[in-house]
Design an enzyme around this catalytic site. Structure first.
Site, PDB file in Angstrom:
ATOM      1  N   THR A  14       0.828  -1.213   0.000  1.00 13.15           N
ATOM      2  CA  THR A  14       0.000   0.000   0.000  1.00 13.15           C
ATOM      3  C   THR A  14       0.860   1.260   0.000  1.00 13.15           C
ATOM      4  O   THR A  14       0.696   2.148  -0.846  1.00 13.15           O
ATOM      5  CB  THR A  14      -0.904   0.003   1.260  1.00 13.15           C
ATOM      6  OG1 THR A  14      -1.612  -1.232   1.300  1.00 13.15           O
ATOM      7  CG2 THR A  14      -1.865   1.161   1.256  1.00 13.15           C
ATOM      8  N   VAL A 134       3.460   7.687  12.453  1.00 12.79           N
ATOM      9  CA  VAL A 134       2.481   8.125  13.457  1.00 12.79           C
ATOM     10  C   VAL A 134       1.353   8.912  12.795  1.00 12.79           C
ATOM     11  O   VAL A 134       1.598   9.951  12.173  1.00 12.79           O
ATOM     12  CB  VAL A 134       3.138   9.015  14.542  1.00 12.79           C
ATOM     13  CG1 VAL A 134       2.131   9.340  15.631  1.00 12.79           C
ATOM     14  CG2 VAL A 134       4.358   8.347  15.138  1.00 12.79           C
ATOM     15  N   GLY A 136      -0.492   8.473  10.159  1.00 13.51           N
ATOM     16  CA  GLY A 136      -0.575   8.519   8.689  1.00 13.51           C
ATOM     17  C   GLY A 136      -0.234   9.863   8.086  1.00 13.51           C
ATOM     18  O   GLY A 136       0.905  10.325   8.165  1.00 13.51           O
ATOM     19  N   GLY A 189     -10.108  -5.219   4.457  1.00 16.41           N
ATOM     20  CA  GLY A 189      -8.651  -5.017   4.462  1.00 16.41           C
ATOM     21  C   GLY A 189      -8.225  -3.856   5.343  1.00 16.41           C
ATOM     22  O   GLY A 189      -7.125  -3.329   5.197  1.00 16.41           O
ATOM     23  N   GLU A 192      -4.643  -4.779  10.282  1.00 18.12           N
ATOM     24  CA  GLU A 192      -3.293  -5.285  10.045  1.00 18.12           C
ATOM     25  C   GLU A 192      -3.366  -6.807   9.838  1.00 18.12           C
ATOM     26  O   GLU A 192      -4.327  -7.456  10.262  1.00 18.12           O
ATOM     27  CB  GLU A 192      -2.401  -5.004  11.278  1.00 18.12           C
ATOM     28  CG  GLU A 192      -2.284  -3.552  11.657  1.00 18.12           C
ATOM     29  CD  GLU A 192      -1.184  -2.801  10.905  1.00 18.12           C
ATOM     30  OE1 GLU A 192      -0.308  -3.442  10.320  1.00 18.12           O
ATOM     31  OE2 GLU A 192      -1.224  -1.559  10.915  1.00 18.12           O
ATOM     32  N   LYS A 207       2.701   4.124  18.420  1.00 15.49           N
ATOM     33  CA  LYS A 207       2.708   5.526  17.961  1.00 15.49           C
ATOM     34  C   LYS A 207       2.832   6.479  19.161  1.00 15.49           C
ATOM     35  O   LYS A 207       3.588   7.453  19.111  1.00 15.49           O
ATOM     36  CB  LYS A 207       1.423   5.812  17.172  1.00 15.49           C
ATOM     37  CG  LYS A 207       1.331   4.995  15.888  1.00 15.49           C
ATOM     38  CD  LYS A 207      -0.062   5.060  15.280  1.00 15.49           C
ATOM     39  CE  LYS A 207      -0.151   4.231  14.023  1.00 15.49           C
ATOM     40  NZ  LYS A 207      -1.517   4.021  13.539  1.00 15.49           N
ATOM     41  N   GLY A 304      -3.728   4.586   4.851  1.00 15.48           N
ATOM     42  CA  GLY A 304      -4.096   4.525   3.434  1.00 15.48           C
ATOM     43  C   GLY A 304      -2.933   4.943   2.543  1.00 15.48           C
ATOM     44  O   GLY A 304      -1.987   5.593   2.993  1.00 15.48           O
TER      45      GLY A 304
HETATM   46  P1  NAP Z   1       1.862  -4.048   2.865  1.00 12.24           P
HETATM   47  O1  NAP Z   1       0.818  -3.531   1.962  1.00 12.24           O
HETATM   48  O2  NAP Z   1       1.641  -5.335   3.560  1.00 12.24           O
HETATM   49  O3  NAP Z   1       3.216  -4.126   2.035  1.00 12.24           O
HETATM   50  C1  NAP Z   1       4.386  -4.657   2.565  1.00 12.24           C
HETATM   51  C2  NAP Z   1       5.397  -4.750   1.438  1.00 12.24           C
HETATM   52  O4  NAP Z   1       6.630  -5.231   1.948  1.00 12.24           O
HETATM   53  C3  NAP Z   1       4.988  -5.710   0.318  1.00 12.24           C
HETATM   54  O5  NAP Z   1       5.254  -5.150  -0.934  1.00 12.24           O
HETATM   55  C4  NAP Z   1       5.850  -6.933   0.575  1.00 12.24           C
HETATM   56  O6  NAP Z   1       6.183  -7.627  -0.610  1.00 12.24           O
HETATM   57  C5  NAP Z   1       7.081  -6.275   1.145  1.00 12.24           C
HETATM   58  N1  NAP Z   1       7.850  -7.202   1.959  1.00 12.24           N
HETATM   59  C6  NAP Z   1       7.460  -7.875   3.054  1.00 12.24           C
HETATM   60  N2  NAP Z   1       8.454  -8.649   3.508  1.00 12.24           N
HETATM   61  C7  NAP Z   1       9.480  -8.471   2.641  1.00 12.24           C
HETATM   62  C8  NAP Z   1      10.773  -9.007   2.537  1.00 12.24           C
HETATM   63  N3  NAP Z   1      11.198  -9.926   3.392  1.00 12.24           N
HETATM   64  N4  NAP Z   1      11.564  -8.601   1.525  1.00 12.24           N
HETATM   65  C9  NAP Z   1      11.148  -7.683   0.644  1.00 12.24           C
HETATM   66  N5  NAP Z   1       9.920  -7.147   0.679  1.00 12.24           N
HETATM   67  C10 NAP Z   1       9.107  -7.533   1.676  1.00 12.24           C
HETATM   68  O7  NAP Z   1       2.217  -2.995   4.009  1.00 12.24           O
HETATM   69  P2  NAP Z   1       1.882  -1.439   4.008  1.00 12.24           P
HETATM   70  O8  NAP Z   1       0.467  -1.258   4.429  1.00 12.24           O
HETATM   71  O9  NAP Z   1       2.347  -0.816   2.764  1.00 12.24           O
HETATM   72  O10 NAP Z   1       2.760  -0.950   5.258  1.00 12.24           O
HETATM   73  C11 NAP Z   1       4.157  -0.792   5.147  1.00 12.24           C
HETATM   74  C12 NAP Z   1       4.678  -0.108   6.420  1.00 12.24           C
HETATM   75  O11 NAP Z   1       4.031   1.139   6.568  1.00 12.24           O
HETATM   76  C13 NAP Z   1       4.403  -0.869   7.715  1.00 12.24           C
HETATM   77  O12 NAP Z   1       5.444  -0.651   8.624  1.00 12.24           O
HETATM   78  C14 NAP Z   1       3.125  -0.222   8.230  1.00 12.24           C
HETATM   79  O13 NAP Z   1       2.965  -0.339   9.626  1.00 12.24           O
HETATM   80  C15 NAP Z   1       3.395   1.216   7.838  1.00 12.24           C
HETATM   81  N6  NAP Z   1       2.178   2.017   7.714  1.00 12.24           N
HETATM   82  C16 NAP Z   1       1.188   1.605   6.898  1.00 12.24           C
HETATM   83  C17 NAP Z   1       0.056   2.405   6.766  1.00 12.24           C
HETATM   84  C18 NAP Z   1      -1.073   2.005   5.871  1.00 12.24           C
HETATM   85  O14 NAP Z   1      -2.065   2.738   5.817  1.00 12.24           O
HETATM   86  N7  NAP Z   1      -0.987   0.898   5.137  1.00 12.24           N
HETATM   87  C19 NAP Z   1      -0.037   3.604   7.484  1.00 12.24           C
HETATM   88  C20 NAP Z   1       1.032   4.008   8.297  1.00 12.24           C
HETATM   89  C21 NAP Z   1       2.141   3.202   8.392  1.00 12.24           C
HETATM   90  P3  NAP Z   1       5.070  -8.352  -1.548  1.00 12.24           P
HETATM   91  O15 NAP Z   1       4.177  -7.248  -2.018  1.00 12.24           O
HETATM   92  O16 NAP Z   1       5.822  -8.982  -2.626  1.00 12.24           O
HETATM   93  O17 NAP Z   1       4.369  -9.308  -0.623  1.00 12.24           O
HETATM   94  N1  HSE Z   2      -3.520  -0.097  11.336  1.00 16.19           N
HETATM   95  C1  HSE Z   2      -3.209   1.278  11.388  1.00 16.19           C
HETATM   96  C2  HSE Z   2      -4.481   2.079  11.675  1.00 16.19           C
HETATM   97  C3  HSE Z   2      -2.586   1.701  10.072  1.00 16.19           C
HETATM   98  O1  HSE Z   2      -5.571   1.517  11.563  1.00 16.19           O
HETATM   99  O2  HSE Z   2      -4.412   3.228  12.039  1.00 16.19           O
HETATM  100  C4  HSE Z   2      -1.923   3.030  10.145  1.00 16.19           C
HETATM  101  O3  HSE Z   2      -0.860   3.041  11.019  1.00 16.19           O
END
Ligand code: NAP
Ligand code: HSE
Length: 428
Positions: A14, A134, A136, A189, A192, A207, A304
């Site tokens: 994402t 923290v 987003g 979705g 987490e 956070k 997001g």
């Molecule tokens: P995600 O959609 O699950 O994506 C994770 C990515 O990391 C995927 O592309 C995955 O590869 C890759 N990955 C996982 N293990 C790996 C490895 N061993 N080697 C290489 N690539 C690897 O996660 P996300 O939602 O983007 O979140 C990423 C980070 O941002 C996390 O720390 C999360 O807490 C933080 N975060 C997310 C949000 C949110 O809204 N999503 C908000 C704030 C912070 P594949 O695609 O090939 O599986």
């Molecule tokens: N799972 C987290 C939330 C994603 O719902 O706020 C962003 O950190």
């Protein structure tokens, strides 16, 4: 032309894809604002063949994020994989060791290893920036580190997990049970991969621990956050709270008192007319209080693709502009190890318990509260059936310690069935 700033992005989920989209869409704007082109040199994810709906053909590919972190053609390692051990930690350490600045969205990694990583980075003259970790899209790290740098921060408070706020507001709006909305959120979705991180308050606790460090000049201490999730909140609690003019929120509060650093993340009742009470869906809100500024309130999308990538790019732009700050706003080696203190500021509490239908049952409960020094403000029995009666009690101000004493005593009264629900009523 000025030298480009070259990114290596580990993680194309994402957030990673969101970053690629911004870099591609806003290349001109980013260059004008920072004075140099921002380019992506290389990327990494687990699957090279997955369709990610974005053009990656111009970038080198690394299967191993550690190899990516060590490449000579990147200046900034962007870690958006997640997880506090394994590849995220190994690659971040490798990046610092090989002279790269780091931008990450990974709150779990920094909440657990933040002090060590910050010291390593600062010893090596490198940066770790983590705005996206923290709340987003809300620039709260910047607000604390930069805009409020002249204040003694007195309190940090907020709703920092969008998924929990979505579940709680959706339960109320649709009149659905916790279990039904949890399943719905999971299918959409919103949760987490390990939902306990969200509903157990852990993600929000990570956070809060990061904000505490910047706010109070203390080492990140996630283990000291008093954590309570939203799993025991029922639709009945939400209705009863609404009846009394409150909303239930997973609220984080951190403050440094003479007794030590108080950090708690727990469900609270807040007035429904307050800005926190009116927060809907996945929106986050952070309230910052300082001795000079008084109070500021930041509100916005907490998660997001767009919002989180926006925050990552804010950090990338700082690096491109040559802005260099210590990870937590002051050199990591000067951060104090704070004594952890249990939150002691008294507050009224909402209690819901099941009383067995026996003579004197209410009196026994009132006695247990009295013995713990807790005075009752309001009490109501409702929905009585043949065997049990739900009872709602609102106490006058008391401490959590006194309340816990009473909750233990309830068990020996012989009239309380099940586990009572106790929720702090927070003045916000
Ligand atoms: P995600 O959609 O699950 O994506 C994770 C990515 O990391 C995927 O592309 C995955 O590869 C890759 N990955 C996982 N293990 C790996 C490895 N061993 N080697 C290489 N690539 C690897 O996660 P996300 O939602 O983007 O979140 C990423 C980070 O941002 C996390 O720390 C999360 O807490 C933080 N975060 C997310 C949000 C949110 O809204 N999503 C908000 C704030 C912070 P594949 O695609 O090939 O599986
Ligand atoms: N799972 C987290 C939330 C994603 O719902 O706020 C962003 O950190």
């Amino acid at each position: 032309m000025n030298e480009p700033l070259r990114l290596g992005i580990a993680g194309l989920g994402t957030v990673g894809v969101g970053i690629v989209r911004i870099v591609q869409k806003h290349a001109d704007l980013l260059e004008k604002r920072s004075g140099r082109p921002i380019v992506i040199s290389a990327v990494s994810a687990r699957s090279r063949t997955k369709n990610r709906d974005v053009d990656l053909s111009g970038y080198a590919w690394e299967d191993d994020p550690v190899q990516l972190a060590q490449r000579n053609d990147i200046d900034v390692f962007v870690e958006v994989m997640g997880g506090h051990e394994g590849p995220a930690k190994d690659a971040t350490e490798a990046a610092i060791k090989s002279g790269k600045d780091v931008v990450t969205a990974n709150k779990a990694l920094l909440a657990i290893h933040g002090q060590d990583l910050a010291e390593r980075a600062e010893d090596a003259g490198r940066l770790i920036r983590f705005e996206a970790a923290v709340a987003g899209g809300i620039p709260v790290v910047k607000a604390l580190t930069e805009g409020l740098a002249g204040n003694e921060i007195t309190r940090v408070m907020g709703v920092m997990n969008g998924s929990c706020n979505y579940i709680l507001t959706r339960m109320e709006d649709a009149g659905l049970s916790y279990e039904a909305v949890f399943d719905e959120a999971n299918q959409l979705g919103y949760l987490e991969a390990d939902p306990e991180l969200d509903v157990g308050g852990i993600d929000a606790g990570h956070k809060l621990a990061l904000l505490s460090s910047i706010a109070f000049g203390t080492q990140v201490d996630f283990d000291a956050v008093e954590l309570e999730g939203i799993g025991s909140i029922t639709i009945e609690d939400i209705h009863q709270a609404a009846d009394m003019g409150f909303k239930i929120k997973l609220l984080g509060v951190a403050q440094l008192t003479g007794r030590g650093l108080e950090q708690r993340m727990s469900p609270c009742l807040v007035p429904d007319t307050s800005p926190l009470g009116q927060l809907q869906g996945g929106t986050n809100m952070v309230v910052l209080e300082g001795d000079a500024v008084s109070q500021i309130v930041l509100r916005g999308p907490g998660a997001g693709e767009g919002p989180t990538a926006s925050a990552v790019m804010g950090d990338v732009m700082d690096v491109a502009r040559g802005l260099r700050f210590s990870t937590f706003g002051q050199p990591a080696k000067t951060l104090r190890k704070a004594r952890a203190a249990r939150a002691a500021v008294p507050a009224p509490y909402y209690l819901r318990l099941q009383l067995l239908d026996k003579p004197g049952a209410l009196a026994k409960v009132a006695h247990a509260l009295g013995e713990a020094g807790i005075s009752i403000d309001r009490m109501r029995q409702y929905g009585h059936d043949d065997t049990a009666a739900p009872v709602l009690i609102v106490t006058h101000k008391t401490t959590r310690t006194a309340l816990d004493e009473a909750l233990v005593d309830f068990q020996s009264t012989g009239v309380v069935s099940g586990t009572p629900v106790a929720i702090r009523i927070e003045a916000v």
